[in-house]
Structures are given as structure tokens and as C-alpha cells.
Design a protein around this motif. Structure first.
Motif: not given
Length: 975
Positions: A245-249, A266-267, A276-285, A297-307
């Protein structure tokens, strides 16, 4: 036939490049290179270039040897530049430019299908069959990782339609490094998001081995990035494609200049990423029980734009892709209190959207949640108790605890839990005056009813509807009273309104200032008030208003309630006039003339005054006899021409302030003669404390208004005094006055206009006087008239003679000041000028201000349409009319203001213009303003007109209007 092709070639010290060429094909399919294609060919149109070909030539021309030499070289010639070119400089500065231009050109080449060939230095011919394949699709890298006890083994290959293709032991030409482009077997392999450095090791070996000691670090950096950005195949560790889940901060923090900003992050899961980070994917090692695990994780671009949209809608302005500030007010950067207040205001909206707030790098922690203020008024006799509570996150704080913060302009208030609460800026605007006048007892606030205008009107209506209804008449909305019985006069409508207003003040124990213009009947309105107060019984025994009562008689008021006498203080010259007016209009009222021998001889003055209704005396006697007068409690104390007490330090002010009385009223046509302190003195007399103490009034109102033109303070002062001052000007009661009022306004030119005028006047004068010396006055009358007209136009506005003039005009500024005032008071205005361009300049500014208008000049074709627009449309309040087109034949009684923009020397012409509004059917007083620019030829002609009446006829009745003027008169006119 020539065609455009692109050659891949190697350049010394630079590596591979692309060059556009013109080429011709021979019969045996051999391509002959004619010459390189340049931008010169495009300009000369030697070859019919398509748009795509033009762009390719321009891109590749930018990296030709000659272009690179011009851009990067300090050498004298091209040969020397390339001989001395160091590889590091080329790699760091030149090659990135080349890679960028080549990549852009290849994108176009692929789409436009432009032929590309590799020019092998070992062969002299190019064949059609050697054409290189350039696909529109990009190629993808394919990483394979294998982890075991020996370390991490990985390979990098190219993913193709036929499978994976390795690079080891292949003939590979690197065309660009970033992004990577390879030429392999006459085919270009193009990649979007990978550089050639990652491929280079695999040109020689099939795989790389990372030693066990370096695996953890390699996993956390290189492998994590590969998992994020590319398709990978793994053994020995795990990749989990997960949803989070996306958590905007929003993070409140100072930027590099220490200005407050809100940084958006975005968390996802446990990782935070800047907006504004360009990558559409986030990875936690992570590493668990010795196993490497990558959560993808795939970013929720649509929700980020909504925020981001929500923040914009709530009033944030982006200063970068991740940093925001509340939109600037008056172009100033928002301060920390502004930002906190924005957070308070929008706390609920942010919570609904799931936007969390974090604070960093500030010494204090600021409360950034919802804030509300509840306020009630409880009516208590002459006071209102104010029950105001601030609600902050469940805490209820009495408003009076921040009273001193409001008064001192301090915005930070520390809450019991240690957080800092930023007091909303609006509260300072709305409640500063309320806090000045409120009284504080513990946690209780109260305010005198005379300050009711500082309270919220809707809230007051809800809490005290009966009292609110009583004071509604103070707004002068309707006439509620009839003339008092026994008044020997018929009150005009506005006088009846004034009588009602004074009765309402009386009912609510308020004092007032009746400030009507001279001649509007302040005396008769006051007599009506006093007659209404006293009894109408026993009038049969009274012969006239001047008859003295028997000492044992008493004066009865309504319902047989004994009322004390009322005192009227005035200049000595008005005493007998008042006595006669009372006798004439209210013969039932008994008068005592407290003058001469009728003055008191002891403090027991009540024995005499209790037998009279009205006591008349002068300011001088009141001052001298205050020791006697102050021992009687009057029903009313009324001051006529009350500007006599305008000085609060004077003895007369101090004396009348000591008089004991139940009600107070003052009468004046000039409540403010010199300064606002005049108003304070009179208002403080009738309603003590309404405007605070004198020093407070000077600092809080008079100073800011008079010295700084503080509109907010002026508006607040008007609000405070409006219920207690009634002023009607002659304009407001036009039916009772002469139908026409004319005024000439002398306008100062602006500094820029003055310089323009003086420069032109000097030139015209020199030319004219030189001509007069040569040929005489009569033969140069036309020249004089032309010069006169030009100076008249400049006196109006220099733009009438110079289209490039961008400055202002003093006359225009005063015209618009008067126009704004007239329109704001719902008047309609006719504006006449003898210059059409004059009207066009006015029209331009009317459009800028969004004001509706009609216009009538000689060029108007639909004359009746323009007239109807003005007469029938209530919102159309301005009619621009040229003298020739509108001087006669118009009936415009809808207008009651006439502006004459430039003086017409024939009075008949002005009269005709004025008569457009002042004619049969006009029900309002007509006011005429004539505008003249000071220290100009306009003013000189007006003066000359006074001495030589014939000058007015001169301008109208002859073709040579100046021919009869002497040389001395002309010299004076143009001096």
C-alpha cells in the motif's frame, strides 16, 4: 539519383560516430559517396529534405569535427585540436554530447527508415546489400545470477525474439555508451536504460564470479539495481513480486536557504522514495536466515499523481518535483507560520487522503492538526459575555488565554503538551479590535454593547434575536416611526429616517452623531426627538414655547413618568434661533434660556431646571458654569456644532464631559475638520470608550489611516462608528436641493507628464514666437491654434499625441478616482470630451477594470443601440460621449453625474452637454465635475477668460480663434 544515407564511421580519438552523406547508386549496386550533408544544404535547398531528414542532418552536424572543434577547442586549427585531444577530456565532455545526438538521430532514423551503412576503413565500396538493420523497438538486456557457496556467478546477454544472444567472441562495435548501442552482424542493437560498461566484461568472458566475501555488498547494490530495472533470472536466492500500500508523507523541513518547505515522499513497505523518482519499481533487499531476498514492488503511479493533484487543489505550489509551499501571498515566500497554518486548515483533507505529516530539523514541534473556534454571546444588560473556546485535538482552550498574543501580534502559543500552536492569521484580523475593547475577568470575556459591530452579525442574530432586531434600525434600512404628535411640521423622508435612527439609539442607551450636511434640517430632527420624549399633556395652559412655568409645576413625560430637562449647548449666535425653532415647531416644549441673568447662582440648579423641558446655553457658559451644571442629571445633553469640542485637551471638552446625563447626542455638518482626533473627541463624548482611549485611538486608527492609508484600519473604524453616526450629504437627498451643482477640479500633473508638457511647450513657444517676429500674429493664428490644441491634449494625457507614451496622467487619475466613487455609490456618469482619442483612452481603462459602458462618437453607426445600452442596462454606468456627437439631441436623465474632461471655452457648449442629464424627467440632483490640469494652458486660458470674456467666443465663432489676441496675450498664454 542522389539519396540521403547515414554512415557509421570511426573518428580518431573520438570513437564511433554517424555522418549524413549524399550518395548515388551505380548499376552494379555500388553506392558512391558524393559529399557529407550539412545544414548549408538545408538552407540552400539543394536537396528536397523531408522533415525527418532535416532533423537528422541538424543533429549529426552538431557533432561533426568542425562543430566539435568550434565548441571545445582552444587550438588554432582542427588538426592540432584532434592531435592534442586527451582521451579523458573526450570521454568526460565530448563523448556524452555525441552519444546524446546519435541516440536522438537513431530514433528518427528507425522511424523514418533512413538507410544506414557501416564504412569499413579496409574497403572502399558500399553495397546496397550491406545496409544495416535499425529496428524501431528497443532491445532488452537479460541478467542471469547464480549464487552458491563458491560465490555469485552472473552473465549478461541480449534478449532477442529467437532467444538469448551472448556477446562473447563476437565482432561487436560499440556505437554509443550511454545509452548503449551495439553494431553486430549488420544489425543495430539499441537499449534505453543501460550503459555499455555493464556489457564490456562479457565481450571476452562468458560469465563473472563475485567472491563470497563480496557477495553481500554486491547484492545490496548492483543486484538490487538490476532486479529493479531489468529482467533477471536467478538461482540461489529469491525475488518476490509483492504489492504494498502506498503511504504518502509530507515532511516539514527547512530547505538550503532555511525557508520552510513540505517535501513529498511515497512509502512502500519499509522504504521511502522522493516524489518525482523516475523508476516505476521499488526493491527492498533483506537477508533472512542466510538467504538473500528481494521484495519487488510496482509503484502506484495513478495514486501518486492523484496525491499531487490533491496538494495542488489544496493550495500548494510545486517548487520541484518533490517540494511544495503554500502559494505565495503578494509574491513573498511563505513563512513557517504560514506553512503551519496551511497544515492546520487542511488537516482533515490530508487525513482523508491518508497523507501523513512528519516534522524534521526544527527545534520545536508544531501542532499541525485540525483547529476550530466556537464562540457564543450571552446578553447581560449593557454587556455581552463572550464564551469562546479553541478546540485543538480534543483540548478545549479558553480564547482569552491567547488574548495577549492577539494584541501583541505573537503567533506562537505553547500548548499544555509542549507543542507550538500557530494562531491563524485570520484571527488577528477578525479579533484584534475585539480583544482591545473586551474586558477580561479570569477566564471570562465581556464587551460593552456599543461595540456590537465587532461581533459576528449572524451569531449575534442567533444568540440575541430581540436585541439584534432593536438595533437593526441603526443600519437605516427602513423608516419605522411616524412624526411625533404635536410637531408643527411635516418631516421629509430623510428627516423621518433620522428621527427613527435617534429613537433607536435612545432605546438602546446609545449616543450618536447626527452629521447631516448644512441645511438638511438637523435642528428639526432633534426637536422631533425631544418632543417625542416629553409629555404632550397640559399643553392648553402653555401660551408659547418661551413661557416660563410656575416653579411648583413639574414636567411629565410619557406614561406620567417625570423626565428631567434636556440641555442643548451651542455657539452663542444660535441660541435664539434654536428658541424660535422650538417655539415654532414644538410649542408644547418649555424652554429655559440659560444665559445672562438666568444663569445658576448655586449648585442646587435642579430646583429651577426641573420645571422645563429644554435648557439652551452656549459653549462658553457651559465651560464657565460646569461646577453648577454638573450637579444636575439631564435627560439629554445635545451639542450643536459639536466640532467645538474637537480638541480633547480643551477646557470645553473637559467641561461637557463632566455633565451628568442619561442620553447624549451631537450635531455637526463637519465631524472631521482637521484630523481623525476630531471624530474621536465627539464620539467619545456620546459613547465613552467606543473608540478606546485617545492614545490607543491615535496609534491604532488615526496614525495608520492618516499616515499610511491603511485601508483595513479605515474599514474597521467605519464598522465601529457606522451605527452611531448618521450623515446625509446633499447628493443623497437631491430632491430637497437645487438641481445642479458644479465644481471645477484642478488636477496636478504626474512628474513624467509634467516633463513631457514642459518639453513640448518650450518647443511650441520658440517656434511660434519666431514665426510671429517674422510675419506677425494674424498670419500665425493657425499655428498658435495647433500649438494650443497640442498642449491641451498633453494636459489631458500625453498619450493623445504620443502613442509610445507609457506613463500616467494626473487628470486621468483624478477622473478615475471620482468615477470609482460615483459608481460605487450606484450613480450613472456621462463623460464628455472634445477629443475622441481622449474617450478611447478612458475606454481602454474601463475595459481593464471590467466596467460596462456605452460610447457615442462621430464614428458610431448604431447610435440608438448605444443609448439604449446605457439607459436600460442597470450595470452600464458610464457613457462616453464626444462633444460633436452628443452635445445635443440626447435625453439621458438616468445619469446624475457629468464629467467634463477638457474645458470648453464657449459656456453654451458646456451647458448643452450638462443638459443631456439635467432636463425634464430628472429626479436626482445633477453634479457636474470639470477637470482642469493645474499649471497648464488650460488653467491659463481659464484665468484669461475671467479677464477677457470675449476669449470664449473667440474659440467658437471664428476660423481663426486667436486672431484677435495681442502678441502679449499670446506670450502670456504660452509662457
Amino acid at each position: 539519383m542522389e539519396q540521403l544515407i547515414v554512415i557509421i564511421s570511426e573518428k580518431r580519438n573520438l570513437g564511433m560516430t554517424l555522418i549524413p552523406f549524399f550518395a548515388e547508386a551505380s548499376e552494379n549496386s555500388i553506392l558512391q559517396l558524393v559529399e557529407p550533408a550539412t545544414e548549408d544544404h538545408i538552407e540552400k535547398d539543394r536537396f528536397s529534405f523531408s522533415p525527418a531528414q532535416e532533423e537528422i542532418v541538424k543533429l549529426l552536424s552538431a557533432i561533426s569535427e568542425q562543430s566539435l572543434f568550434k565548441r571545445f577547442s582552444r587550438q588554432k586549427n582542427l588538426k592540432l585540436f584532434f592531435e592534442k585531444l586527451e582521451s579523458k577530456f573526450a570521454d568526460d565532455h565530448i563523448r556524452p554530447l555525441m552519444d546524446s545526438k546519435i541516440t536522438q538521430a537513431l530514433d528518427i532514423i528507425a522511424l523514418a527508415d533512413v538507410p544506414v551503412f557501416y564504412k569499413n576503413p579496409n574497403y572502399s565500396h558500399l553495397y546496397e546489400s550491406d545496409r544495416i538493420k535499425v529496428r524501431t523497438l528497443f532491445d532488452a538486456p537479460h541478467f542471469s545470477f547464480d549464487l552458491d557457496d563458491n560465490g555469485l556467478r552472473y552473465t549478461l546477454k541480449i534478449k532477442t525474439e529467437k532467444g538469448e544472444m551472448g556477446l562473447t567472441n563476437r565482432d561487436v562495435l560499440e556505437i554509443t555508451a550511454t545509452p548503449c548501442t551495439f553494431l553486430i552482424n549488420n544489425q543495430l542493437f539499441r537499449f534505453q536504460h543501460i550503459d555499455s560498461k555493464k556489457f564490456r566484461p562479457f565481450l571476452k568472458v562468458n560469465h563473472l564470479l563475485i567472491q563470497p566475501r563480496s557477495v553481500d555488498a554486491y547484492m545490496h547494490s548492483f543486484v538490487e539495481n538490476c532486479v529493479r530495472d531489468y529482467h533477471v533470472e536467478v538461482k540461489g536466492f529469491f525475488i518476490n513480486n509483492k504489492s504494498a500500500a502506498l503511504k504518502p508523507i509530507l515532511i516539514l523541513q527547512p530547505d538550503l536557504s532555511h525557508a520552510p518547505v513540505l517535501t513529498l515522499k511515497f512509502k512502500y513497505d519499509e522504504r521511502e522514495y522522493m516524489a518525482g523518482t523516475k523508476s516505476k519499481v521499488f526493491v527492498n533487499h533483506r537477508k533472512m536466515m542466510g538467504h538473500h531476498i528481494f521484495d519487488r514492488f510496482e509503484r502506484d503511479i495513478e495514486k501518486e499523481q492523484h496525491i499531487v493533484q490533491i496538494l495542488n487543489q489544496l493550495g500548494l505550489a510545486a517548487i520541484s518535483e518533490s517540494q511544495y509551499r503554500p502559494r505565495a501571498v503578494d509574491k513573498e515566500l511563505p513563512t513557517l507560520p504560514h506553512v503551519i497554518e496551511w497544515l492546520n486548515t487542511h488537516a482533515e483533507a490530508l487525513h482523508r487522503e491518508g497523507i501523513m505529516l512528519d516534522q524534521q530539523d526544527y527545534d520545536e514541534h508544531y501542532y499541525a492538526g485540525k483547529v476550530s473556534l466556537s464562540m457564543r454571546y450571552i446578553e447581560e444588560n449593557d454587556w455581552f459575555d463572550i464564551q469562546a473556546v479553541i478546540n485543538i485535538d480534543g483540548q478545549q482552550i479558553p480564547f482569552q488565554r491567547i488574548r495577549q498574543h492577539i494584541l501583541r501580534g505573537r503567533r506562537e502559543y505553547r500548548l499544555p503538551n509542549g507543542e507550538i500552536f500557530i494562531i491563524p492569521e485570520e484571527w488577528f484580523t477578525r479579533y484584534t479590535d475585539l480583544m482591545h475593547f473586551a474586558k477580561e475577568e479570569g477566564d471570562k470575556l465581556s464587551i460593552n454593547k456599543i461595540h456590537y459591530k465587532l461581533l459576528d452579525e449572524e451569531q449575534l442574530q442567533e444568540e440575541s434575536p430581540v436585541w439584534q432586531a432593536q438595533v437593526a434600525a441603526l443600519q437605516q434600512q427602513t423608516i419605522q416611526s411616524a412624526s411625533p404628535e404635536g410637531l408643527a411640521a411635516t418631516l421629509r423622508p430623510y428627516q423621518l429616517e433620522g428621527f427613527t435612527w435617534m429613537r433607536t439609539l435612545n432605546t438602546n442607551a446609545f449616543g450618536g452623531i447626527l452629521a447631516d450636511d448644512m441645511g438638511l434640517g438637523k435642528t428639526i430632527q432633534t426637536i422631533a426627538l425631544l418632543l417625542n420624549e416629553y409629555t404632550k399633556a397640559d399643553t392648553s395652559a402653555q401660551k408659547n414655547g418661551l413661557e416660563q412655568l410656575n416653579l411648583f409645576d413639574t414636567v411629565k413625560g410619557f406614561n406620567n413618568t417625570t423626565l428631567p430637562a434636556s440641555l442643548i449647548v451651542m455657539p452663542t449666535s444660535l441660541i435664539h434661533n434654536w428658541a424660535n425653532e422650538i417655539a415654532r415647531f414644538a410649542p408644547a416644549l418649555k424652554i429655559y434660556l440659560y444665559t445672562g441673568n438666568n444663569r445658576a447662582k448655586s449648585k442646587d440648579i435642579g430646583k429651577i431646571l426641573k420645571h422645563y423641558h429644554i435648557v439652551l446655553t452656549s459653549y462658553g457658559i457651559a465651560r464657565n458654569d460646569i461646577e453648577y451644571l454638573k450637579h444636575y442629571n439631564f435627560h439629554y445633553t445635545i451639542l450643536d456644532e459639536s466640532q467645538n469640542i474637537k480638541n480633547p485637551g480643551s477646557k470645553i471638552y473637559q467641561a461637557v464631559s463632566e455633565i451628568q446625563t442619561q442620553h447624549k447626542l451631537v450635531l455637526t455638518g463637519t465631524p472631521i475638520e482637521n484630523a481623525l482626533v476630531d471624530l474621536w473627541a465627539q464620539m467619545n463624548f456620546v459613547n465613552k470608550g467606543l473608540l478606546g482611549k485617545l492614545n490607543f485611538f491615535k496609534n491604532h486608527f488615526a496614525g495608520p489611516i492618516e499616515k499610511k492609508q491603511d485601508e483595513a484600519k479605515e474599514q474597521k473604524l467605519r464598522l465601529l462608528i457606522s451605527p452611531f453616526i448618521l450623515r446625509r450629504t446633499k447628493e443623497m437627498v437631491a430632491k430637497e436641493l437645487p438641481p445642479v451643482s458644479e465644481q471645477t477640479l484642478v488636477c496636478d500633473m504626474t512628474e513624467e507628464q509634467q516633463k513631457f508638457y514642459e518639453r513640448e511647450k518650450s518647443g511650441i513657444r520658440n517656434e511660434l514666437l519666431k514665426a510671429i517676429e517674422q510675419t506677425g500674429v494674424n498670419k500665425n493664428a493657425i499655428l498658435a491654434l495647433q500649438g494650443l490644441t497640442r498642449l491641451r491634449q498633453i494636459a489631458n494625457h500625453p498619450a493623445l499625441v504620443d502613442d509610445k507614451y507609457e506613463g500616467s496622467s494626473g487628470k486621468y487619475e483624478q477622473i478615475f478616482e471620482k468615477l470609482s466613487s460615483a459608481i460605487s455609490e450606484n450613480h450613472k456618469v456621462l463623460i464628455f470630451s472634445s477629443f475622441v482619442k481622449d474617450l478611447e483612452l478612458i475606454e481602454r481603462d474601463l475595459k481593464k477594470k471590467g466596467l460596462k459602458y456605452a460610447k457615442l462618437t462621430g464614428a458610431t453607426t448604431e447610435r440608438q443601440k448605444e443609448i439604449k445600452r446605457f439607459t436600460d442596462n442597470e450595470e452600464c454606468r458610464v457613457f462616453l460621449i464626444s462633444l460633436k456627437a452628443g452635445g445635443v439631441g440626447l435625453n439621458l436623465v438616468e445619469a446624475d453625474y457629468v464629467f467634463v474632461l477638457n474645458p470648453w471655452w464657449n459656456p453654451a457648449a458646456e451647458a448643452q452637454a450638462i443638459n443631456r442629464a439635467h432636463r425634464i424627467g430628472q429626479t436626482k440632483n445633477v453634479f457636474v465635475y470639470k477637470f482642469i490640469s493645474g499649471d497648464t494652458i488650460e488653467e491659463k486660458i481659464a484665468r484669461l477668460q475671467e479677464r477677457k470674456a470675449a476669449l470664449a467666443d473667440t474659440f467658437i465663432t471664428t476660423n481663426n480663434p486667436l486672431k484677435d489676441l495681442s502678441e502679449d496675450a499670446l506670450r502670456e498664454l504660452f509662457a
